[in-house]
Design an enzyme around this catalytic site. Structure first.
Site, PDB file in Angstrom:
ATOM      1  N   SER A 147       0.835  -1.200   0.000  1.00 49.34           N
ATOM      2  CA  SER A 147       0.000   0.000   0.000  1.00 49.34           C
ATOM      3  C   SER A 147       0.866   1.244   0.000  1.00 49.34           C
ATOM      4  O   SER A 147       1.975   1.241   0.554  1.00 49.34           O
ATOM      5  CB  SER A 147      -0.908   0.021   1.238  1.00 49.34           C
ATOM      6  OG  SER A 147      -1.573   1.265   1.345  1.00 49.34           O
ATOM      7  N   TYR A 160      -2.451  -0.651  10.148  1.00 45.79           N
ATOM      8  CA  TYR A 160      -2.524  -1.104   8.760  1.00 45.79           C
ATOM      9  C   TYR A 160      -1.210  -0.826   8.040  1.00 45.79           C
ATOM     10  O   TYR A 160      -0.660  -1.704   7.363  1.00 45.79           O
ATOM     11  CB  TYR A 160      -3.684  -0.398   8.056  1.00 45.79           C
ATOM     12  CG  TYR A 160      -3.776  -0.697   6.575  1.00 45.79           C
ATOM     13  CD1 TYR A 160      -4.304  -1.904   6.125  1.00 45.79           C
ATOM     14  CD2 TYR A 160      -3.342   0.227   5.632  1.00 45.79           C
ATOM     15  CE1 TYR A 160      -4.388  -2.187   4.764  1.00 45.79           C
ATOM     16  CE2 TYR A 160      -3.425  -0.042   4.272  1.00 45.79           C
ATOM     17  CZ  TYR A 160      -3.957  -1.247   3.841  1.00 45.79           C
ATOM     18  OH  TYR A 160      -4.033  -1.515   2.499  1.00 45.79           O
TER      19      TYR A 160
END
Length: 255
Positions: A147, A160
């Protein structure tokens, strides 16, 4: 091998392959000639739609369900893969796409939530790879979806981002470990992608704000990421390993 099907004769597995980015990856790999195992955790309808779309286009695919982030998840995944893959349990392309979000500032994150995010996003790929190495053929491909949140500080996504950072380090390490087998290991880091897991994009103002992060002034589409994965899965990327490919549309270049 057909020039229009660079992955003809190959078998691929995409975790979380029924929706969003995972679905686009499954469709791309199938269009390139691979037989695709579409893993999903809960949405059987979406998984069936993905397989149907692949087969309607002349490709080959099968779907199977297992839960990630629980004890024994990797063993269960490979057992289900073997059950549905037929006589040949070999694998050429593994795409670790499945993941869950974990929003929250550090003082807001509960321990159970942290453990869940790491179990799905970091631990599951680790053991899926470990227990799949005897199936992965020499010259194979491992592609981990990371990401863009690992590139800059996103305080609201602390756990995350940390879990995706772990995936990037794993990618780097395995690239060296598996190089002797001609297996490439790379990561792809999307930016903001328009999928059904982002319902807030239905608000034009919110979508426009997200679009401004990219130099192209738009949010990403699943195919923008899938095409990068398609390249990494092909022989054209045989000399690329240990890399994290930014697929964010140049997000944050001006920060």
């Amino acid at each position: 091998m057909s020039s229009t099907e660079p992955l003809a004769g190959k078998t691929a597995l995409v975790t979380g392959g029924s929706r969003g980015i995972g679905r686009a990856i499954a469709l791309r790999l199938a269009a390139d000639g691979a037989r695709v195992g579409v893993h999903y955790a809960g949405n059987e309808t979406a998984a069936k739609e993905t397989v149907d779309a692949i087969e309607a286009a002349g490709g080959s695919a099968f779907a199977f369900r297992t839960e990630l982030g629980v004890p024994g998840d990797a063993d269960a995944l490979w057992a289900a893969f073997d059950e549905h893959a037929g006589d040949d349990h070999g694998l050429d392309i593994l795409v670790n796409n499945a993941g869950i979000a974990g929003p929250g500032l550090i003082h807001e994150v509960e321990e159970a939530d942290y453990d869940r995010v790491f179990a799905v996003n970091a631990k599951a790929p680790f053991f899926i790879i470990q227990k799949g190495l005897d199936r992965l053929r020499d010259g194979g491909r491992i592609i981990n979806i990371s990401s863009g949140v690992t590139k800059v500080a996103f305080p609201g996504m602390t756990s995350y981002a940390a879990s995706k950072g772990a995936v990037e380090v794993l990618t780097l390490t395995l690239a060296q470990t598996l190089g002797s087998r001609d297996i490439t290991v790379n990561a792809v880091s999307p930016g903001t992608i328009e999928t059904d897991i982002h319902p807030w994009m239905a608000d034009p103002a919110a979508k426009a704000h997200a679009a401004r992060f990219s130099v192209f002034n738009r949010v990403g589409r699943p195919g923008d990421v899938a095409d990068v994965v398609g390249f990494l899965a092909s022989d054209d990327a045989r000399w690329v390993t240990g890399q994290n490919i930014d697929a964010s549309g140049g997000s944050g270049l001006g920060l």
